[in-house]
Design a protein around this motif. Structure first.
Motif, PDB file in Angstrom:
ATOM      1  N   ILE A  13       0.853  -1.188   0.000  1.00 48.86           N
ATOM      2  CA  ILE A  13       0.000   0.000   0.000  1.00 48.86           C
ATOM      3  C   ILE A  13       0.893   1.243   0.000  1.00 48.86           C
ATOM      4  CG2 ILE A  13      -1.927   1.183   1.073  1.00 48.86           C
ATOM      5  CD1 ILE A  13      -2.511  -1.718   0.256  1.00 48.86           C
ATOM      6  N   GLY A  14       0.864   1.991  -1.081  1.00 47.70           N
ATOM      7  CA  GLY A  14       1.661   3.201  -1.178  1.00 47.70           C
ATOM      8  C   GLY A  14       1.015   4.353  -0.436  1.00 47.70           C
ATOM      9  N   VAL A  15       1.813   5.105   0.298  1.00 54.47           N
ATOM     10  CA  VAL A  15       1.349   6.311   1.004  1.00 54.47           C
ATOM     11  C   VAL A  15       2.173   7.484   0.480  1.00 54.47           C
ATOM     12  CG1 VAL A  15       1.024   7.457   3.213  1.00 54.47           C
ATOM     13  CG2 VAL A  15       0.724   4.960   3.046  1.00 54.47           C
ATOM     14  N   VAL A  16       1.502   8.425  -0.149  1.00 57.94           N
ATOM     15  CA  VAL A  16       2.194   9.551  -0.783  1.00 57.94           C
ATOM     16  C   VAL A  16       2.523  10.624   0.246  1.00 57.94           C
ATOM     17  CG1 VAL A  16       2.059  11.362  -2.536  1.00 57.94           C
ATOM     18  CG2 VAL A  16       1.023   9.118  -2.974  1.00 57.94           C
ATOM     19  N   THR A  17       3.721  11.149   0.190  1.00 56.20           N
ATOM     20  CA  THR A  17       4.108  12.300   0.992  1.00 56.20           C
ATOM     21  C   THR A  17       4.267  13.503   0.070  1.00 56.20           C
ATOM     22  OG1 THR A  17       5.273  10.965   2.639  1.00 56.20           O
ATOM     23  CG2 THR A  17       5.845  13.310   2.525  1.00 56.20           C
ATOM     24  N   PHE A  18       3.455  14.542   0.330  1.00 60.26           N
ATOM     25  CA  PHE A  18       3.578  15.828  -0.351  1.00 60.26           C
ATOM     26  C   PHE A  18       4.284  16.808   0.585  1.00 60.26           C
ATOM     27  CE2 PHE A  18      -0.329  13.825  -1.882  1.00 60.26           C
ATOM     28  CZ  PHE A  18      -0.201  13.921  -3.254  1.00 60.26           C
ATOM     29  N   PRO A  19       4.854  17.883   0.088  1.00 66.70           N
ATOM     30  CA  PRO A  19       5.331  18.930   0.999  1.00 66.70           C
ATOM     31  C   PRO A  19       4.147  19.440   1.825  1.00 66.70           C
ATOM     32  CG  PRO A  19       6.136  19.302  -1.237  1.00 66.70           C
ATOM     33  CD  PRO A  19       5.101  18.223  -1.330  1.00 66.70           C
ATOM     34  N   PRO A  38       3.439  -1.134   4.084  1.00 70.24           N
ATOM     35  CA  PRO A  38       3.412   0.259   3.642  1.00 70.24           C
ATOM     36  C   PRO A  38       4.609   0.599   2.767  1.00 70.24           C
ATOM     37  CG  PRO A  38       4.122   0.131   5.933  1.00 70.24           C
ATOM     38  CD  PRO A  38       3.763  -1.273   5.514  1.00 70.24           C
ATOM     39  N   VAL A  39       4.362   1.357   1.713  1.00 70.11           N
ATOM     40  CA  VAL A  39       5.414   1.771   0.784  1.00 70.11           C
ATOM     41  C   VAL A  39       5.387   3.289   0.692  1.00 70.11           C
ATOM     42  CG1 VAL A  39       6.289   1.641  -1.575  1.00 70.11           C
ATOM     43  CG2 VAL A  39       5.190  -0.369  -0.534  1.00 70.11           C
ATOM     44  N   ALA A  40       6.477   3.936   1.056  1.00 72.70           N
ATOM     45  CA  ALA A  40       6.541   5.398   1.010  1.00 72.70           C
ATOM     46  C   ALA A  40       6.703   5.863  -0.436  1.00 72.70           C
ATOM     47  CB  ALA A  40       7.695   5.899   1.865  1.00 72.70           C
ATOM     48  N   LEU A  41       5.805   6.753  -0.866  1.00 72.44           N
ATOM     49  CA  LEU A  41       5.879   7.367  -2.186  1.00 72.44           C
ATOM     50  C   LEU A  41       6.087   8.867  -2.015  1.00 72.44           C
ATOM     51  CD1 LEU A  41       2.880   5.576  -3.974  1.00 72.44           C
ATOM     52  CD2 LEU A  41       5.315   4.990  -4.119  1.00 72.44           C
ATOM     53  N   TRP A  42       6.888   9.458  -2.873  1.00 74.46           N
ATOM     54  CA  TRP A  42       7.217  10.881  -2.814  1.00 74.46           C
ATOM     55  C   TRP A  42       6.425  11.618  -3.899  1.00 74.46           C
ATOM     56  CZ3 TRP A  42       8.540  14.395   0.274  1.00 74.46           C
ATOM     57  CH2 TRP A  42       9.265  15.558  -0.089  1.00 74.46           C
ATOM     58  N   HIS A  43       6.077  12.870  -3.647  1.00 81.57           N
ATOM     59  CA  HIS A  43       5.223  13.607  -4.581  1.00 81.57           C
ATOM     60  C   HIS A  43       5.844  13.778  -5.960  1.00 81.57           C
ATOM     61  CE1 HIS A  43       7.224  17.725  -4.407  1.00 81.57           C
ATOM     62  NE2 HIS A  43       7.893  17.016  -3.520  1.00 81.57           N
ATOM     63  N   ARG A  44       7.159  13.685  -6.060  1.00 84.02           N
ATOM     64  CA  ARG A  44       7.828  13.847  -7.349  1.00 84.02           C
ATOM     65  C   ARG A  44       8.084  12.516  -8.049  1.00 84.02           C
ATOM     66  NH1 ARG A  44      12.614  18.202  -7.241  1.00 84.02           N
ATOM     67  NH2 ARG A  44      12.295  17.868  -9.482  1.00 84.02           N
ATOM     68  N   ASP A  45       7.651  11.426  -7.415  1.00 85.73           N
ATOM     69  CA  ASP A  45       7.839  10.119  -8.043  1.00 85.73           C
ATOM     70  C   ASP A  45       7.002  10.012  -9.312  1.00 85.73           C
ATOM     71  OD1 ASP A  45       9.514   9.308  -6.032  1.00 85.73           O
ATOM     72  OD2 ASP A  45       8.035   8.066  -4.994  1.00 85.73           O
ATOM     73  N   ALA A  46       7.587   9.454 -10.339  1.00 86.39           N
ATOM     74  CA  ALA A  46       6.854   9.167 -11.570  1.00 86.39           C
ATOM     75  C   ALA A  46       6.592   7.671 -11.704  1.00 86.39           C
ATOM     76  CB  ALA A  46       7.633   9.673 -12.777  1.00 86.39           C
ATOM     77  N   ASP A  47       6.798   6.942 -10.601  1.00 84.07           N
ATOM     78  CA  ASP A  47       6.629   5.490 -10.600  1.00 84.07           C
ATOM     79  C   ASP A  47       5.940   5.112  -9.290  1.00 84.07           C
ATOM     80  OD1 ASP A  47       6.821   2.745 -10.591  1.00 84.07           O
ATOM     81  OD2 ASP A  47       8.991   2.670 -10.871  1.00 84.07           O
TER      82      ASP A  47
END
Length: 233
Positions: A13-19, A38-47
């Protein structure tokens, strides 16, 4: 409260972090407590890193400039989330995440300033009206739960035709009980898309997943629901 047994197997389950995200860590913890990975995703990730579902957490993405969620919808990761959601990927937007989903047109309507013009923070009773979505199937229809609510711009609005359609199609996921905290039309606390894989919810189930920190464990069902959905898909 219906018991929510631990999901069988692991789901990524990806959890997106935005600024400006505040509740990404809480969402990851909730996923872990429910039995997922849990999988950390960054707001600038394109994947999306092969995740099985995505959570957009609460907070103040990009400082809530312009409108809540208005800038976040243009972040690289949201392009991928939107594309995958339209193909059936389960996506849950909590509070600011709900605002982002509306701004991205993955859900109808918008979230506006609370009608009393004050930030509200309280334990909130909800009724689960749709227990058939990817994120609510572990609840019983009409089940009452209590989870924290904290928002300044949580009033859900839409035109009357849209509201009527949401009602007729059973797409109102949850409603406020015990008083409307923010002026949301028809006491709506959360809605889903037509397919039932995308859900937006203003209250915070990730803050009600264990007795030590939450008023209840009533929120855990949102996370066990999607894990069971992934196992049976």
């Amino acid at each position: 409260m219906t018991a929510h047994p631990e999901a069988s197997g692991l789901g990524r389950i990806g959890v997106v972090t935005f600024p400006g995200s505040l509740d990404d860590g809480d969402a990851r913890r909730a996923v872990r407590l429910a039995g997922g990975e849990p999988v950390a995703l960054w707001h600038r990730d394109a994947d999306l890193r092969d995740v099985d579902a995505v959570i957009l957490p609460g907070g103040f993405s990009y400082g809530d400039y312009l409108r809540c969620g208005a800038i976040a919808r243009f972040s690289p990761v949201m392009g991928k989330v939107s594309e995958a959601a339209r193909e059936g990927l389960p996506v849950l937007g909590i509070c600011n995440g709900f605002q982002i989903l509306c701004e991205s047109h993955l859900l109808p309507g918008a979230l506006t300033r609370n009608d009393h013009l004050h930030f509200v923070c309280r334990d909130q009773r909800l009724r689960i009206d749709n227990a058939e979505t990817a994120w609510t199937a572990d609840y019983a229809p009409g089940e009452t739960i209590t989870v924290p609510l904290k928002n300044g711009e949580g009033g859900y609005i839409a035109d009357e035709a849209t509201l009527d359609a949401l009602e007729a199609e059973g797409r109102v996921v949850a409603r406020y009980l015990g008083g409307n905290p923010n002026g949301s039309r028809r006491d709506i606390a959360g809605v889903t898309n037509e397919a039932g894989n995308v859900v937006g919810l203003m209250p915070h189930p990730e803050h009600a997943v264990e007795p030590l920190t939450g008023p209840t464990t009533d929120g855990l069902g949102f996370f066990t629901s999607v894990l069971k959905k992934l196992v049976t898909a």
